[in-house]
Design an enzyme around this catalytic site. Structure first.
Site, mmCIF file in Angstrom:
data_model
loop_
_atom_site.group_PDB
_atom_site.id
_atom_site.type_symbol
_atom_site.label_atom_id
_atom_site.label_comp_id
_atom_site.label_asym_id
_atom_site.label_seq_id
_atom_site.Cartn_x
_atom_site.Cartn_y
_atom_site.Cartn_z
ATOM 1 N N GLY B 74 -0.355 3.634 3.500
ATOM 2 C CA GLY B 74 -1.449 3.852 2.552
ATOM 3 C C GLY B 74 -1.073 3.484 1.137
ATOM 4 C CG LEU B 75 -1.461 -0.074 0.058
ATOM 5 C CD1 LEU B 75 -2.781 -0.672 -0.424
ATOM 6 C CD2 LEU B 75 -0.368 -1.138 0.038
ATOM 7 C CG ASN B 101 2.029 -7.030 -2.358
ATOM 8 O OD1 ASN B 101 1.317 -6.021 -2.326
ATOM 9 N ND2 ASN B 101 1.893 -8.013 -1.488
ATOM 10 C CG ASN B 129 -2.025 -6.310 0.328
ATOM 11 O OD1 ASN B 129 -2.692 -6.881 1.194
ATOM 12 N ND2 ASN B 129 -1.447 -5.144 0.527
ATOM 13 C CB CYS B 132 -3.483 -3.202 2.651
ATOM 14 S SG CYS B 132 -2.733 -1.718 3.353
ATOM 15 C CG ASN B 194 -0.720 -7.390 5.267
ATOM 16 O OD1 ASN B 194 -0.083 -6.506 5.836
ATOM 17 N ND2 ASN B 194 -1.051 -7.315 3.996
ATOM 18 N N GLY B 246 6.068 -12.601 9.741
ATOM 19 C CA GLY B 246 5.682 -11.931 10.977
ATOM 20 C C GLY B 246 6.825 -11.845 11.978
ATOM 21 C CB THR B 269 9.329 -4.622 10.472
ATOM 22 O OG1 THR B 269 7.958 -4.737 10.099
ATOM 23 C CG2 THR B 269 9.536 -3.246 11.048
HETATM 24 C C1 LIG Z 1 5.930 0.037 6.345
HETATM 25 C C2 LIG Z 1 5.252 -1.224 5.869
HETATM 26 C C3 LIG Z 1 4.651 -1.261 4.610
HETATM 27 C C4 LIG Z 1 4.012 -2.416 4.161
HETATM 28 N N1 LIG Z 1 3.453 -2.434 2.913
HETATM 29 C C5 LIG Z 1 2.871 -3.571 2.448
HETATM 30 C C6 LIG Z 1 2.346 -3.644 1.111
HETATM 31 O O1 LIG Z 1 2.436 -2.695 0.331
HETATM 32 N N2 LIG Z 1 1.732 -4.803 0.718
HETATM 33 C C7 LIG Z 1 1.644 -5.895 1.543
HETATM 34 O O2 LIG Z 1 1.104 -6.922 1.142
HETATM 35 N N3 LIG Z 1 2.164 -5.871 2.792
HETATM 36 C C8 LIG Z 1 2.770 -4.741 3.267
HETATM 37 N N4 LIG Z 1 3.310 -4.719 4.538
HETATM 38 C C9 LIG Z 1 3.212 -5.925 5.404
HETATM 39 C C10 LIG Z 1 4.482 -6.759 5.362
HETATM 40 O O3 LIG Z 1 4.745 -7.260 4.071
HETATM 41 C C11 LIG Z 1 4.400 -7.929 6.366
HETATM 42 O O4 LIG Z 1 3.333 -8.766 5.991
HETATM 43 C C12 LIG Z 1 4.192 -7.470 7.792
HETATM 44 O O5 LIG Z 1 4.953 -6.314 8.053
HETATM 45 C C13 LIG Z 1 4.542 -8.541 8.841
HETATM 46 O O6 LIG Z 1 5.895 -8.923 8.777
HETATM 47 P P1 LIG Z 1 7.056 -8.305 9.716
HETATM 48 O O7 LIG Z 1 6.566 -8.395 11.116
HETATM 49 O O8 LIG Z 1 8.262 -9.144 9.453
HETATM 50 O O9 LIG Z 1 7.217 -6.899 9.263
HETATM 51 C C14 LIG Z 1 3.960 -3.570 4.995
HETATM 52 C C15 LIG Z 1 4.570 -3.527 6.258
HETATM 53 C C16 LIG Z 1 5.217 -2.382 6.707
HETATM 54 C C17 LIG Z 1 5.860 -2.378 8.063
#
Ligand SMILES: Cc1cc2nc3c(=O)[nH]c(=O)nc-3n(C[C@H](O)[C@H](O)[C@H](O)COP(=O)(O)O)c2cc1C
Ligand SMILES: Cc1cc2nc3c(=O)[nH]c(=O)nc-3n(C[C@H](O)[C@H](O)[C@H](O)COP(=O)(O)OP(=O)(O)OC[C@H]3O[C@@H](n4cnc5c(N)ncnc54)[C@H](O)[C@@H]3O)c2cc1C
Ligand code: FES
Lengths: 265, 304
Positions: B74-75, B101, B129, B132, B194, B246, B269
């Protein structure tokens, strides 16, 4: 914090699904403080995706090993349970804050309240308290006798009284460990501090028992963790008056008043 | 690392290497200083920042799923004032290439944040972003329609000269149209993707495992979906510089994303499980390129 590749040196079984893992990690053994934890990862294909959090239960500085007490509850802990000596684990550690003990003096009395596997962080704390000449009573509770199996290991470290409670009465007094403490506090107790670790319902009733008694307390809290070092913001606990604290960073050791227990699941 | 093998350009953005870390998975960067040199990675993206500090959702906020996780944080964030005062100067001193971001509930909020960040010393660019899935307002609303995307990006573009990255939603009905809209309105670079909206339920009680109900799916589980999307957008818009995201964990994942058209990647992640992973990927890519005497930029878009 460091990412340490550590070899499993031995494993001790306490009861079905409850065991200790000893790992070779000399720097960690030398530097970790009671209450701190590690995020443990296992390599290989069929591992869980994220690491899992475990308190450092004890250290052997001479042998350069650390001990983790593990209760099997799901895929990650089952994975640890399958490890044999010689295999490697990844330890992100030391993480989080530690119990306070440096303000205590010889002859001071403290109470330790442990619920089930919540006994994990206390061997290391008991060693520190023992070296300061602090008298520590252990209140140890569980659902049933096997939940207290770790007492064989921890008893020799307890410098005060030992009191057990189980829900089903198969060990110690029947009932809750928090009631046991409440009765002792009723008779004075004279504790400088209460240290506690266990499930959320235990913390909730313990916070109530301690409320208004003017006894300092430190709870070793638990929240589902994604990273363990403050970046995923998964491990939050509700603060009284609103907002959240990040338990892996600001905790896991927290004063009962830092958390709004009524908003905890 | 400044090896000439590794430098890449994404429109106005020049990077020493193509390995960055994704928003929300790298905190404010400083948390990683113990395990890696922040100047060694291509760039880092901050946690999503809002005008005011934001509390986020009630716990539980995450749950593990096969080869990944769901989150609905929830940012939660410190707000741009604290970021500019307390975080950015330290990041700049550590030699990090920093992208902020940002998100808001309304267009005006994005515009105001972009203005406040413009010209901040040590800031390499801004990532919007608009995707989200874990807040009730804002976020994904802007990413879900090409018209809303174009309107928002256009307004932010007017408010700042900083390199502008727009992070697209894989949940949008038509990703290519969203990409076209963002580029048409002035986005320098597109980030994709995302998280995907997902759900997990406790089989005993039937209750959702995270308090928000649904959450964003990330990790290796989404990698083939993300690779397909990067490929698709690169085919449709070959001139748009893309940041691929991703489920990236290994060097082969990086090479895969670059092959389908990503000029750079963001590791997300995987940082939770392995905080040193991004710096290690830079070293591994460097060795891989050196061994073959090939430049990283020549790896982009090889897949037909
Ligand atoms: C716990 C968590 C928090 C995230 N918070 C944000 C965020 O604040 N802003 C955003 O643009 N993406 C956010 N993301 C998305 C990631 O930046 C990314 O786009 C997404 O996790 C896919 O990549 P990955 O599979 O390598 O994690 C978040 C992802 C996770 C897992
Ligand atoms: C700071 C900290 C220290 C800990 N120390 C110890 C320790 O010393 N020994 C020990 O055995 N365990 C400890 N835990 C709990 C341990 O991390 C969890 O039991 C473990 O993550 C479960 O993983 P799993 O994959 O086996 O279970 P999963 O398959 O992930 O879950 C199985 C069940 O356990 C519940 N669960 C999962 N994670 C947690 C958690 N973090 N807290 C409470 N319930 C959870 C789930 O909701 C589910 O019902 C600690 C947790 C924290 C946060
Ligand atoms: S576990 Fe990730 S912030 Fe605490």
């Amino acid at each position: 914090m460091r990412d340490i590749k550590a070899r499993v040196t031995s494993r001790t079984d306490h009861a079905p699904g409850l065991f200790s893992l000893h790992c070779s990690a000399p720097d960690l053994a030398a530097g970790v403080r009671a209450g701190q934890f590690a995020m443990i990862g296992v390599e290989g294909r069929s591992r869980p995706f994220l690491r899992r959090a475990f308190s450092v239960a004890d250290v052997d500085r001479h042998a350069g090993t650390v001990e983790f007490l593990v209760k099997v509850v799901g895929v990650g802990t089952a994975c640890l349970s399958a490890l044999v000596p010689g295999e490697e684990v990844a330890l992100l550690a030391p993480l989080g804050n530690a119990f306070t003990a440096s303000d205590l003096a010889r002859g001071d009395r403290v109470a330790i309240v442990a619920g089930g596997v919540g006994v994990a962080p206390f061997p290391l704390l008991l060693r520190e308290l023992g070296s300061r000449g602090v008298v520590a009573d252990l209140f140890f509770g569980g659902r049933s006798a096997p939940d207290l199996a770790y007492r064989a290991k921890i008893s020799p470290l307890v410098t005060g009284a030992e009191k057990d409670a189980t829900d089903d009465g198969t060990a110690g007094e029947p009932g809750r460990v928090t009631d046991l403490l409440a009765r002792t506090l009723g008779g004075g107790g004279g504790y400088r501090r209460v240290y506690a670790c266990g499930p959320t319902p235990m913390f909730r009733s313990l916070a109530r028992v301690l409320d208004g008694k003017g006894i300092a307390a430190e709870f070793s809290t638990e929240a589902p963790m994604g990273c363990g070092f403050g970046v995923c913001l998964a491990c939050v606990l509700p603060k009284p008056g609103g907002g959240f604290l990040v338990s892996c960073q600001e905790g896991p050791i927290l004063a009962p008043s830092a958390v709004d227990w009524s908003r905890c699941r | 690392m400044t090896s000439s093998y590794l430098s890449v350009a994404l429109g106005p953005v020049r990077l020493a290497n193509p390995i960055a870390t994704a928003s929300g998975t790298f905190g404010y960067g400083l948390e990683f200083a113990d395990v890696l040199d922040l100047s060694s990675i291509g760039a880092l993206f901050t946690k999503g920042l809002s005008l005011q500090p934001h509390e986020g959702n009630a716990p539980p906020r995450i749950c593990e799923t096969p080869s990944g996780m769901l989150n609905a944080i929830g940012l939660q964030n410190v707000g741009i004032e604290t970021f500019l005062r307390e975080k950015l100067p330290l990041l700049a001193a550590a030699g990090a290439t920093v992208f902020a971001n940002i998100w808001g509930d309304e267009e005006e909020e994005y515009v105001e944040i972009a203005r406040a960040l413009s010209g901040a010393p040590g800031l390499a660019g801004i990532e919007l972003n608009i995707s989200c899935p874990n807040v009730r307002k804002g976020g994904m609303l802007f990413g879900n329609s090409p018209e809303a995307t174009a309107s928002l990006v256009g307004k932010v573009r007017k408010a700042t000269d900083a390199p502008l990255v727009v992070k697209l939603s894989p949940n949008a009905p038509d990703l290519v149209e969203s990409a076209r809209a963002a580029r048409g309105a002035g986005a320098d670079v597109l980030s994709l993707v995302n998280t995907f909206v997902g759900m997990a339920v406790d089989p005993e009680t039937g209750a959702p495992r995270i308090s928000f109900g649904t959450g964003g799916l990330s990790g290796p589980a989404i990698r083939p979906l993300a690779v397909r999307m990067v490929h698709q957008v690169h085919r449709a818009l070959p001139d748009a510089p893309l940041w691929g995201i991703g489920g990236i964990e290994t060097l082969s994942d990086v090479l895969e994303f670059m092959a389908v058209g990503a000029s750079a990647v963001q590791v997300g992640t995987a940082n939770f499980r392995d905080p040193g992973v991004s710096a290690r990927l830079v070293r591994e890519l460097d060795a891989w390129c050196a061994e073959r005497s090939i430049a990283a930029r020549d790896l982009i878009g090889r897949t037909p």
